[in-house]
Design a protein around this motif. Structure first.
Motif, short mmCIF file in Angstrom:
data_model
loop_
_atom_site.label_atom_id
_atom_site.label_comp_id
_atom_site.label_asym_id
_atom_site.label_seq_id
_atom_site.Cartn_x
_atom_site.Cartn_y
_atom_site.Cartn_z
N LEU A 250 31.01 20.87 31.03
CA LEU A 250 31.98 21.28 30.68
C LEU A 250 31.34 22.44 29.69
CD1 LEU A 250 34.69 19.87 31.62
CD2 LEU A 250 33.53 20.94 33.44
N THR A 251 31.41 21.99 28.46
CA THR A 251 30.69 22.32 27.46
C THR A 251 29.02 22.57 26.69
OG1 THR A 251 32.13 21.01 25.83
CG2 THR A 251 32.80 22.83 26.07
N PRO A 252 29.13 23.19 26.16
CA PRO A 252 27.39 22.58 25.66
C PRO A 252 27.38 21.66 24.97
CG PRO A 252 27.71 24.51 24.55
CD PRO A 252 28.62 24.63 25.28
N LYS A 253 26.60 20.66 24.60
CA LYS A 253 26.49 19.67 23.55
C LYS A 253 26.44 20.03 22.57
CE LYS A 253 25.68 15.67 26.72
NZ LYS A 253 24.98 14.43 26.49
N SER A 254 25.60 20.60 22.03
CA SER A 254 24.97 21.67 20.69
C SER A 254 25.04 22.98 20.82
CB SER A 254 23.65 21.06 20.19
OG SER A 254 23.61 21.61 18.72
N SER A 255 26.16 23.77 20.22
CA SER A 255 25.90 25.04 19.84
C SER A 255 26.57 25.43 17.96
CB SER A 255 26.93 25.88 21.10
OG SER A 255 27.48 26.87 20.96
N ASN A 256 25.83 26.39 17.60
CA ASN A 256 26.26 26.77 16.98
C ASN A 256 27.10 28.30 16.89
OD1 ASN A 256 24.77 29.23 17.08
ND2 ASN A 256 23.49 28.35 15.15
N TYR A 257 27.93 28.78 16.10
CA TYR A 257 28.51 30.11 16.10
C TYR A 257 27.54 31.19 17.09
CZ TYR A 257 32.39 33.15 15.66
OH TYR A 257 33.20 34.48 15.37
N ALA A 258 26.86 31.26 16.71
CA ALA A 258 26.01 32.69 17.28
C ALA A 258 26.19 32.14 18.35
CB ALA A 258 24.62 33.13 16.43
N ALA A 259 25.17 31.27 18.36
CA ALA A 259 25.35 30.42 20.20
C ALA A 259 26.32 30.46 21.32
CB ALA A 259 24.58 29.08 20.51
N LEU A 260 27.90 30.35 20.84
CA LEU A 260 29.26 30.02 21.67
C LEU A 260 28.93 31.91 22.12
CD1 LEU A 260 32.89 30.99 20.39
CD2 LEU A 260 31.47 29.45 18.55
N VAL A 261 29.19 32.70 20.65
CA VAL A 261 29.33 34.10 21.33
C VAL A 261 28.11 34.09 22.30
CG1 VAL A 261 28.39 36.38 20.20
CG2 VAL A 261 29.93 34.62 18.92
N ALA A 262 26.89 33.82 21.94
CA ALA A 262 25.83 34.62 23.03
C ALA A 262 26.18 34.06 24.64
CB ALA A 262 24.64 33.99 22.70
N GLN A 263 26.55 32.81 24.45
CA GLN A 263 27.19 32.38 25.63
C GLN A 263 28.54 32.93 26.65
OE1 GLN A 263 27.32 28.30 24.10
NE2 GLN A 263 24.92 27.91 23.90
N PHE A 264 28.93 33.44 25.89
CA PHE A 264 30.23 34.14 26.99
C PHE A 264 29.72 35.50 26.94
CE2 PHE A 264 33.87 36.42 26.79
CZ PHE A 264 34.58 35.36 28.03
N THR A 265 28.60 36.29 26.06
CA THR A 265 28.41 37.11 26.26
C THR A 265 27.43 37.88 27.25
OG1 THR A 265 28.39 38.00 23.82
CG2 THR A 265 27.15 39.46 25.19
N ASN A 266 26.45 36.81 27.23
CA ASN A 266 25.21 36.57 28.69
C ASN A 266 25.57 35.77 30.16
OD1 ASN A 266 25.72 33.92 28.35
ND2 ASN A 266 23.17 34.36 27.28
N GLY A 267 27.11 35.07 30.03
CA GLY A 267 27.74 34.90 31.64
C GLY A 267 27.18 33.02 31.60
#
Length: 428
Positions: A250-267
């Motif tokens: 349901l969530t990534p196993k590893s995601s830093n702050y920049a990745a969390l923003v990118a994952q929502f931005t790109n859908g």
């Protein structure tokens, strides 16, 4: 922004230069004009927004010699502020996270706010939520004036959530309550995106853990702040839910702050769990999104968060005219804080929080109901935004998401690290 990350130094440096340049527009010959030097830690969108607000202030106050300076977020800012205050050579006013107030040794490092001057400028205790105002008082004196609150919230992609059947007739996400409804919502989003349900910062999941633990009404320190009184059962319950989010994909196993923003931005993720300060990022990216309070997964509404406040760093010989102008500056910013709220923060000044200008902000006003339930970090010299306690939580709890640590092992590591900090005398 409120939690500007080390990965963004260039943007911060540019804004620092811009705000430094602003000092020139407010200068000229000193003459008899009062001086107001302001230190802040805002980079990113918040820094750009503050620059615009300061430009308006300077234009309206030609009689004030005003300088604004942006310093690097987090420990560098607080170290420099402490050094300047210890030497009695501090600026007239500075930004301080409310979560760090009591750990900053306010009675020695800060000067009390002159409440009479604040009232003369039209700002009173009744203009703030009692719980927020009361946190600004130490030993019976006011040491901070709150500007905002920035809670942990829910971002949602409106296109994804519509396809997942999660929007109500009003186009807003339907509120869920309890673990089962929370997981059902996430599963519906994951089925729609084909990747993740939600993005979250797994490399430092302090905010989601603190939110869940707070909703379980777990205690952290004893009332006198000398003992760690974590409720292991509640702490583990929160960690086990976090582990399930990752295990179930349901969530990534590893995601830093920049990745969390990118994952929502790109859908890749239809939801995002984060502080509310990325609203401008997603608006700029034209992401179809809105915002809502983070779900009440457990027993009570409680949402990790903080407040930016204005403080008067200690000066050896504080000038009366400069102090009066500084308090008037604080009052002016509060009365114009709807402009600041456009960046996502909930205004602490209630006349603005109840104003139509703020209520018309969408989606920034959609989560304002959580303001009375913002949960600040526990009080301690090593606690607060960007402080060591959050770092220790990241070191211990990131393994729960990645699968490299069991919730029990992670909790044991965190408790040991916290106890070590608790046994260490405050450096200030």
């Amino acid at each position: 922004m409120v939690d500007d990350r080390p990965s963004r130094p260039r943007r911060r440096a540019v804004l620092g230069g811009m705000l430094g340049a602003l000092a020139l527009t407010g200068c000229g010959s000193l003459g008899s004009r009062p001086r107001v030097r302001e230190w802040n830690l805002f980079g990113g969108g918040d820094g750009a927004r503050l620059l615009q607000i300061h430009q308006q202030y300077v234009a309206e106050h030609p009689d004030v010699d005003f300088e604004a300076h942006t310093l690097a977020w987090g420990p560098p800012f607080y170290t420099k502020l402490a050094m300047s205050a210890a030497g009695g050579r501090a600026p007239e006013v500075a930004t301080l996270h409310l979560s760090r107030l009591k750990g900053f040794s306010p009675t020695t490092m800060l000067d009390p706010i002159p409440v009479d001057l604040l009232e003369e400028a039209g700002v009173r205790e009744a203009d703030f939520l009692p719980a927020t105002w009361n946190r600004c008082i130490v030993d019976g004196k006011l040491y901070a004036v709150p500007l905002d609150q920035h809670p942990f919230v829910l971002y949602y992609n409106t296109d994804v959530c519509k396809k997942a059947g999660l929007l109500g007739p009003d186009g807003k996400i339907k509120p869920v309550q309890g673990v089962t409804e929370f997981l059902d919502m996430l599963k519906a989003v994951k089925e729609t995106t084909g990747k993740y349900a939600a993005s979250v910062e797994t490399t430092n999941p302090w905010r989601i853990w603190w939110t869940l633990y707070g909703q379980l009404e777990g205690k952290f320190f004893s009332d006198d702040g000398t003992r760690l009184v974590l409720d292991d059962a509640k702490a583990l319950e929160a960690l086990e839910l976090m582990a399930k989010l990752a295990t179930d994909g349901l969530t990534p196993k590893s995601s830093n702050y920049a990745a969390l923003v990118a994952q929502f931005t790109n859908g890749d993720a239809g939801l995002s769990f984060n502080g509310e300060w990325e609203v401008t990022t997603y608006q700029t990216a034209k992401t179809p999104f809105s915002m809502a309070p983070f779900p009440v997964v457990y027993d009570v509404p409680s949402f990790a968060g903080d407040s930016h406040t204005f403080v008067l760093p200690h000066q050896a010989n504080r000038n009366k005219d400069d102090t009066k102008a500084t308090i008037e500056y604080i009052a002016w910013i509060l009365k114009h804080s709807a402009d600041w709220a456009a960046g996502g923060h909930i205004p602490a000044y209630q006349p603005v929080a109840k104003s139509q200008k703020y209520l018309d902000l969408k989606p920034q006003a959609e989560y304002r109901s959580v303001a009375p339930d913002v949960l600040y970090d526990p009080d301690g010299w090593f606690s607060g935004s960007g402080a060591q306690l959050e770092n220790e939580a990241g070191a211990a709890f990131s393994g729960v998401f990645s699968g490299q640590a069991t919730p029990k092992a992670a909790l044991a590591q965190f408790k040991a690290a916290t106890q070590k900090l608790l046994d260490t005398p405050s450096p200030v």
